[in-house]
Design a protein around this motif. Structure first.
Motif, PDB file in Angstrom:
ATOM      1  N   ARG A  52       0.826  -1.216   0.000  1.00 48.75           N
ATOM      2  CA  ARG A  52       0.000   0.000   0.000  1.00 48.75           C
ATOM      3  C   ARG A  52       0.859   1.265   0.000  1.00 48.75           C
ATOM      4  O   ARG A  52       0.578   2.216  -0.724  1.00 48.75           O
ATOM      5  N   GLU A  53       1.924   1.278   0.791  1.00 50.71           N
ATOM      6  CA  GLU A  53       2.745   2.476   0.929  1.00 50.71           C
ATOM      7  C   GLU A  53       3.713   2.681  -0.239  1.00 50.71           C
ATOM      8  O   GLU A  53       4.145   3.799  -0.489  1.00 50.71           O
ATOM      9  N   THR A  54       4.070   1.620  -0.946  1.00 54.15           N
ATOM     10  CA  THR A  54       5.045   1.761  -2.034  1.00 54.15           C
ATOM     11  C   THR A  54       4.432   1.659  -3.423  1.00 54.15           C
ATOM     12  O   THR A  54       5.104   1.977  -4.404  1.00 54.15           O
ATOM     13  N   ALA A  55       3.171   1.246  -3.521  1.00 58.05           N
ATOM     14  CA  ALA A  55       2.540   1.071  -4.838  1.00 58.05           C
ATOM     15  C   ALA A  55       2.604   2.328  -5.710  1.00 58.05           C
ATOM     16  O   ALA A  55       2.811   2.207  -6.920  1.00 58.05           O
ATOM     17  N   ILE A  72       9.748 -10.612   5.236  1.00 57.79           N
ATOM     18  CA  ILE A  72       9.287 -10.553   3.850  1.00 57.79           C
ATOM     19  C   ILE A  72      10.503 -10.365   2.948  1.00 57.79           C
ATOM     20  O   ILE A  72      11.567  -9.953   3.418  1.00 57.79           O
ATOM     21  N   LEU A  73      10.337 -10.647   1.690  1.00 55.48           N
ATOM     22  CA  LEU A  73      11.333 -10.349   0.667  1.00 55.48           C
ATOM     23  C   LEU A  73      10.676  -9.323  -0.250  1.00 55.48           C
ATOM     24  O   LEU A  73       9.622  -9.578  -0.825  1.00 55.48           O
ATOM     25  N   PHE A  74      11.296  -8.159  -0.357  1.00 53.28           N
ATOM     26  CA  PHE A  74      10.719  -7.057  -1.137  1.00 53.28           C
ATOM     27  C   PHE A  74      11.630  -6.778  -2.323  1.00 53.28           C
ATOM     28  O   PHE A  74      12.732  -6.276  -2.157  1.00 53.28           O
ATOM     29  N   GLU A  75      11.173  -7.138  -3.512  1.00 52.98           N
ATOM     30  CA  GLU A  75      11.946  -6.906  -4.728  1.00 52.98           C
ATOM     31  C   GLU A  75      11.491  -5.589  -5.342  1.00 52.98           C
ATOM     32  O   GLU A  75      10.325  -5.412  -5.645  1.00 52.98           O
ATOM     33  N   THR A  76      12.422  -4.675  -5.506  1.00 54.77           N
ATOM     34  CA  THR A  76      12.079  -3.341  -5.994  1.00 54.77           C
ATOM     35  C   THR A  76      12.255  -3.190  -7.489  1.00 54.77           C
ATOM     36  O   THR A  76      11.905  -2.150  -8.043  1.00 54.77           O
ATOM     37  N   GLY A  77      12.803  -4.188  -8.144  1.00 53.93           N
ATOM     38  CA  GLY A  77      12.976  -4.119  -9.587  1.00 53.93           C
ATOM     39  C   GLY A  77      14.064  -5.066 -10.055  1.00 53.93           C
ATOM     40  O   GLY A  77      14.739  -5.710  -9.251  1.00 53.93           O
ATOM     41  N   TYR A  78      14.223  -5.130 -11.356  1.00 54.91           N
ATOM     42  CA  TYR A  78      15.209  -6.006 -11.978  1.00 54.91           C
ATOM     43  C   TYR A  78      16.157  -5.162 -12.828  1.00 54.91           C
ATOM     44  O   TYR A  78      15.699  -4.388 -13.672  1.00 54.91           O
ATOM     45  N   GLU A 117      16.442   9.777  -7.234  1.00 55.34           N
ATOM     46  CA  GLU A 117      15.009  10.014  -7.014  1.00 55.34           C
ATOM     47  C   GLU A 117      14.256   8.688  -6.870  1.00 55.34           C
ATOM     48  O   GLU A 117      13.404   8.539  -5.994  1.00 55.34           O
ATOM     49  N   GLY A 118      14.576   7.729  -7.715  1.00 61.29           N
ATOM     50  CA  GLY A 118      13.916   6.419  -7.646  1.00 61.29           C
ATOM     51  C   GLY A 118      14.210   5.701  -6.342  1.00 61.29           C
ATOM     52  O   GLY A 118      13.303   5.184  -5.685  1.00 61.29           O
ATOM     53  N   ARG A 119      15.476   5.687  -5.951  1.00 62.05           N
ATOM     54  CA  ARG A 119      15.858   5.030  -4.688  1.00 62.05           C
ATOM     55  C   ARG A 119      15.258   5.753  -3.494  1.00 62.05           C
ATOM     56  O   ARG A 119      14.814   5.126  -2.534  1.00 62.05           O
ATOM     57  N   SER A 120      15.209   7.066  -3.551  1.00 66.21           N
ATOM     58  CA  SER A 120      14.638   7.853  -2.461  1.00 66.21           C
ATOM     59  C   SER A 120      13.147   7.566  -2.301  1.00 66.21           C
ATOM     60  O   SER A 120      12.637   7.439  -1.185  1.00 66.21           O
ATOM     61  N   ILE A 133      11.559   4.793  -3.135  1.00 64.97           N
ATOM     62  CA  ILE A 133      11.439   3.447  -2.569  1.00 64.97           C
ATOM     63  C   ILE A 133      11.712   3.500  -1.067  1.00 64.97           C
ATOM     64  O   ILE A 133      10.967   2.942  -0.267  1.00 64.97           O
ATOM     65  N   ALA A 134      12.773   4.197  -0.686  1.00 65.38           N
ATOM     66  CA  ALA A 134      13.138   4.296   0.732  1.00 65.38           C
ATOM     67  C   ALA A 134      12.043   4.985   1.540  1.00 65.38           C
ATOM     68  O   ALA A 134      11.725   4.563   2.661  1.00 65.38           O
ATOM     69  N   ARG A 135      11.436   6.038   0.990  1.00 64.06           N
ATOM     70  CA  ARG A 135      10.349   6.736   1.694  1.00 64.06           C
ATOM     71  C   ARG A 135       9.156   5.813   1.916  1.00 64.06           C
ATOM     72  O   ARG A 135       8.557   5.786   3.003  1.00 64.06           O
ATOM     73  N   GLY A 136       8.805   5.047   0.888  1.00 60.59           N
ATOM     74  CA  GLY A 136       7.678   4.119   1.019  1.00 60.59           C
ATOM     75  C   GLY A 136       7.949   3.048   2.059  1.00 60.59           C
ATOM     76  O   GLY A 136       7.087   2.724   2.882  1.00 60.59           O
ATOM     77  N   ILE A 137       9.152   2.508   2.048  1.00 60.21           N
ATOM     78  CA  ILE A 137       9.526   1.492   3.035  1.00 60.21           C
ATOM     79  C   ILE A 137       9.519   2.102   4.435  1.00 60.21           C
ATOM     80  O   ILE A 137       8.997   1.506   5.384  1.00 60.21           O
ATOM     81  N   ALA A 138      10.088   3.288   4.577  1.00 58.65           N
ATOM     82  CA  ALA A 138      10.140   3.945   5.894  1.00 58.65           C
ATOM     83  C   ALA A 138       8.735   4.193   6.434  1.00 58.65           C
ATOM     84  O   ALA A 138       8.473   3.979   7.627  1.00 58.65           O
ATOM     85  N   ARG A 139       7.814   4.634   5.582  1.00 60.15           N
ATOM     86  CA  ARG A 139       6.426   4.862   6.019  1.00 60.15           C
ATOM     87  C   ARG A 139       5.796   3.559   6.492  1.00 60.15           C
ATOM     88  O   ARG A 139       5.131   3.509   7.533  1.00 60.15           O
ATOM     89  N   ALA A 140       5.996   2.483   5.720  1.00 59.58           N
ATOM     90  CA  ALA A 140       5.410   1.195   6.082  1.00 59.58           C
ATOM     91  C   ALA A 140       5.974   0.690   7.412  1.00 59.58           C
ATOM     92  O   ALA A 140       5.233   0.206   8.262  1.00 59.58           O
ATOM     93  N   VAL A 141       7.272   0.821   7.604  1.00 60.31           N
ATOM     94  CA  VAL A 141       7.890   0.379   8.859  1.00 60.31           C
ATOM     95  C   VAL A 141       7.368   1.206  10.027  1.00 60.31           C
ATOM     96  O   VAL A 141       7.040   0.671  11.092  1.00 60.31           O
ATOM     97  N   ALA A 142       7.269   2.517   9.852  1.00 57.29           N
ATOM     98  CA  ALA A 142       6.772   3.384  10.928  1.00 57.29           C
ATOM     99  C   ALA A 142       5.336   3.036  11.298  1.00 57.29           C
ATOM    100  O   ALA A 142       4.991   2.966  12.488  1.00 57.29           O
ATOM    101  N   ILE A 143       4.500   2.811  10.310  1.00 61.12           N
ATOM    102  CA  ILE A 143       3.099   2.457  10.577  1.00 61.12           C
ATOM    103  C   ILE A 143       3.024   1.108  11.273  1.00 61.12           C
ATOM    104  O   ILE A 143       2.298   0.937  12.259  1.00 61.12           O
ATOM    105  N   TYR A 144       3.792   0.147  10.787  1.00 64.84           N
ATOM    106  CA  TYR A 144       3.790  -1.193  11.387  1.00 64.84           C
ATOM    107  C   TYR A 144       4.274  -1.122  12.837  1.00 64.84           C
ATOM    108  O   TYR A 144       3.676  -1.715  13.730  1.00 64.84           O
TER     109      TYR A 144
END
Length: 93
Positions: free
Chosen positions: A22-25, A51-57, A71-74, A76-87
């Motif tokens: 939800r946070e990274t879609a 979990i195993l989270f694949e961000t791309g190939y 920008e792309g890595r940032s 992804i990192a923001r989405g992951i950080a939001r999900a971790v904080a919420i969890y």
């Protein structure tokens, strides 16, 4: 007893995977089906949700470009950080 603990841990892993999706879609394109199970040893700990989270190939030019950009890595990192904080906030209740 370990089976019951592992089942509970897998449920927590699925909840986090759904939250992470939800946070990274908006930032990471997902392939369908976006969630799958795997019998990898690192995903089967009876006491730690994982979990195993694949961000791309990197073999995909478009995904490699996104992964190669700050920008792309940032994003992804923001989405992951939001999900971790919420969890983590749900664990504190």
């Amino acid at each position: 007893l370990i089976d019951l603990l592992q089942r509970e841990t897998m449920t927590a892993s699925v909840r986090f995977a759904e939250l992470l999706h939800r946070e990274t879609a908006p930032l990471v394109p997902f392939r369908a089906p976006w969630h799958r199970r795997a019998a990898l040893v690192v995903l089967r700990a009876p006491d730690i949700p994982s979990i195993l989270f694949e961000t791309g190939y990197i073999s995909n030019d478009e995904e490699a470009e996104r992964l190669g950009s700050a920008e792309g890595r940032s994003g992804i990192a923001r989405g992951i950080a939001r999900a971790v904080a919420i969890y983590a906030a749900t664990l504190e209740r």
